[in-house]
Scaffold this motif. Structure first.
Motif, mmCIF file in Angstrom:
data_model
loop_
_atom_site.group_PDB
_atom_site.id
_atom_site.type_symbol
_atom_site.label_atom_id
_atom_site.label_comp_id
_atom_site.label_asym_id
_atom_site.label_seq_id
_atom_site.Cartn_x
_atom_site.Cartn_y
_atom_site.Cartn_z
ATOM 1 N N LYS A 23 37.068 37.288 42.157
ATOM 2 C CA LYS A 23 36.967 38.653 42.963
ATOM 3 C C LYS A 23 35.846 39.483 42.791
ATOM 4 C CE LYS A 23 39.449 43.275 43.175
ATOM 5 N NZ LYS A 23 40.606 43.899 42.740
ATOM 6 N N ASN A 24 35.191 39.242 41.469
ATOM 7 C CA ASN A 24 33.838 39.745 41.115
ATOM 8 C C ASN A 24 32.680 39.166 41.711
ATOM 9 O OD1 ASN A 24 34.056 42.202 38.989
ATOM 10 N ND2 ASN A 24 35.856 40.833 38.507
ATOM 11 N N ALA A 25 33.016 37.811 42.093
ATOM 12 C CA ALA A 25 31.925 36.959 42.640
ATOM 13 C C ALA A 25 31.698 37.268 44.051
ATOM 14 C CB ALA A 25 32.108 35.450 42.226
ATOM 15 N N ARG A 57 29.643 28.329 44.835
ATOM 16 C CA ARG A 57 29.482 27.834 43.291
ATOM 17 C C ARG A 57 28.486 28.528 42.317
ATOM 18 N NH1 ARG A 57 25.652 24.617 40.616
ATOM 19 N NH2 ARG A 57 26.565 22.950 39.043
ATOM 20 N N ALA A 58 27.455 28.927 42.960
ATOM 21 C CA ALA A 58 26.378 29.855 42.158
ATOM 22 C C ALA A 58 27.014 31.049 41.704
ATOM 23 C CB ALA A 58 25.151 29.980 43.068
ATOM 24 N N SER A 59 27.593 31.877 42.594
ATOM 25 C CA SER A 59 28.287 33.142 42.325
ATOM 26 C C SER A 59 29.411 33.069 41.157
ATOM 27 C CB SER A 59 28.833 33.781 43.593
ATOM 28 O OG SER A 59 29.351 35.062 43.313
ATOM 29 N N MET A 60 30.034 31.918 41.447
ATOM 30 C CA MET A 60 31.212 31.722 40.460
ATOM 31 C C MET A 60 30.653 31.460 38.859
ATOM 32 S SD MET A 60 34.190 32.334 41.474
ATOM 33 C CE MET A 60 35.274 31.465 40.438
ATOM 34 N N LEU A 61 29.672 30.548 38.848
ATOM 35 C CA LEU A 61 28.996 30.402 37.683
ATOM 36 C C LEU A 61 28.491 31.580 36.899
ATOM 37 C CD1 LEU A 61 26.780 27.003 38.412
ATOM 38 C CD2 LEU A 61 28.998 27.280 37.061
ATOM 39 N N ASP A 62 27.849 32.562 37.713
ATOM 40 C CA ASP A 62 27.435 33.818 37.228
ATOM 41 C C ASP A 62 28.426 34.665 36.522
ATOM 42 O OD1 ASP A 62 24.879 33.430 37.966
ATOM 43 O OD2 ASP A 62 25.039 34.717 39.810
ATOM 44 N N VAL A 63 29.528 34.618 36.908
ATOM 45 C CA VAL A 63 30.533 35.524 36.295
ATOM 46 C C VAL A 63 31.537 34.570 35.413
ATOM 47 C CG1 VAL A 63 30.615 36.941 38.293
ATOM 48 C CG2 VAL A 63 32.229 34.998 38.182
ATOM 49 N N LEU A 64 31.771 33.306 35.441
ATOM 50 C CA LEU A 64 33.024 32.745 34.609
ATOM 51 C C LEU A 64 32.627 32.972 33.076
ATOM 52 C CD1 LEU A 64 33.464 29.347 36.598
ATOM 53 C CD2 LEU A 64 34.917 30.924 35.907
ATOM 54 N N ASN A 65 31.420 33.231 32.745
ATOM 55 C CA ASN A 65 31.168 33.213 31.208
ATOM 56 C C ASN A 65 31.048 34.718 30.812
ATOM 57 O OD1 ASN A 65 31.165 30.478 30.527
ATOM 58 N ND2 ASN A 65 29.259 30.087 31.451
ATOM 59 N N ASP A 66 31.416 35.706 31.969
ATOM 60 C CA ASP A 66 31.284 37.020 31.533
ATOM 61 C C ASP A 66 32.381 37.321 30.350
ATOM 62 O OD1 ASP A 66 29.009 37.214 32.792
ATOM 63 O OD2 ASP A 66 30.023 38.477 34.592
ATOM 64 N N ASP A 67 32.246 38.534 29.830
ATOM 65 C CA ASP A 67 33.300 38.973 28.816
ATOM 66 C C ASP A 67 34.666 39.268 29.124
ATOM 67 O OD1 ASP A 67 31.046 38.947 26.966
ATOM 68 O OD2 ASP A 67 30.586 41.160 26.891
ATOM 69 N N TYR A 68 34.641 39.902 30.443
ATOM 70 C CA TYR A 68 35.847 40.432 30.885
ATOM 71 C C TYR A 68 36.846 38.959 31.367
ATOM 72 C CZ TYR A 68 33.856 39.553 35.444
ATOM 73 O OH TYR A 68 32.991 38.906 36.647
#
Length: 313
Positions: free
Chosen positions: A233-235, A201-212
């Protein structure tokens, strides 16, 4: 990439050298004479002297350490005092239940944790997210042996669906042996899934709002393709890290669970060796468990290279 692999191999050797040294020192700093402790108060001086010679405790510290390292390099972990067989044989005979218990527990934990963690991050702040987070925090605080006792009481004693203990008789089929692993694997897997869920959950939250991720959405990709192919994949690297740590912890955490369920694995062997003061078995088991821990971490490092091309460079 090759340099990265060589650095990790060098780190593994350093860690194992430290483990060997610590295991050697533990026996030597134990209060009292280890040979006298193992033989008990009724032992004669001749018996103690004979056992000290058998354990290699009759030389200087440097001689003992050199002999100990040489024996380990030859795959010789010594002879069990109470079993009367080599430690490697005792560990090999009990490796199967521990191996399958660890694998099944890790599969259960991963199958539960990854979908829950991804969906919880995607629906951040929803009722599902709050419920998943609460349950994960509760599961993380539950001892696996206590959960195992509850499973035995309900599923084995009350419902009669599974056996209360054991690993099947000498002629038991593979399916029957696996049936004995269902409850202990569930007990370990459910508890372990809590940590993986929270990290996912924490790792997905870090990337869900990224630009890509926003760019992928703007291209018209389906939402689940954006979440699973781009965000997940990025998380994945921190998630792989915690899965690897969980696998290593399951190897050592199986000790108490195997005792509760009466599984003849490495865990129950270690417990009986501690109670009997069978130091060769304790030392051998510690070295094997530490070696597996290091190998698991090395395998996770190699997965980094496959998952994220940036790590290769």
């Amino acid at each position: 990439m090759l340099r990265s692999i060589l650095n990790r191999l060098l780190g593994m050797m350093v860690v194992m050298a430290l483990v060997v040294t610590i295991v050697f020192v533990i026996v030597r700093v134990t209060p009292g004479d280890p040979a006298a402790v193992m033989l008990g108060p009724e032992a004669t001086a001749a018996d103690i002297a004979a056992l000290r010679s058998k354990l290699g405790l009759d030389g200087s510290i440097l001689e003992q350490f050199g002999r100990y390292v040489f024996d380990i390099s030859q795959g010789n972990f010594g002879q069990s005092i109470f079993l009367g067989e080599p430690v490697t044989t005792a560990l090999a005979q009990r490796a199967e239940p521990t191996f399958f218990l660890t694998v099944f527990s890790l599969v259960i934990a991963t199958v539960i944790a990854l979908p829950v963690g991804i969906l919880s991050a995607y629906r951040r702040g929803s009722i599902f997210d709050q419920a998943a987070t609460t349950i994960a925090m509760f599961a993380a605080s539950v001892p696996s042996f206590w959960l195992g006792l509850l499973f035995i009481q309900f599923f084995a004693v009350k419902l009669g669906w599974f056996d209360t203990s054991g690993y099947g008789g000498p002629g038991a089929s593979f399916a029957d042996r696996l049936d004995h692993l269902v409850l202990p694997a569930l007990a370990l897997g459910l508890v372990s899934s809590a940590l993986i869920t929270r990290f996912t959950r924490a790792s997905m939250l870090d990337v869900l709002n990224d630009d890509y991720v926003r760019t992928a959405r703007s291209k018209g990709m389906s939402e689940w393709r954006v979440v699973l192919k781009h965000a997940f994949k990025n998380a994945l690297i921190p998630i792989l890290t915690v899965i690897g740590l969980t696998a290593a912890l399951l190897i050592s955490g199986a000790v108490v669970t195997e005792t509760v369920f009466g599984l003849p694995g490495v865990g129950s062997l270690v417990v009986s060796a501690v109670l009997r003061r069978d130091y060769p078995v304790i030392q051998g088991a510690l070295l094997v468990i530490a070696g597996l821990y290091v190998l698991v971490n090395f395998a996770i490092d190699m997965l980094y290279l496959a998952v994220d091309p940036r790590v290769r460079y």
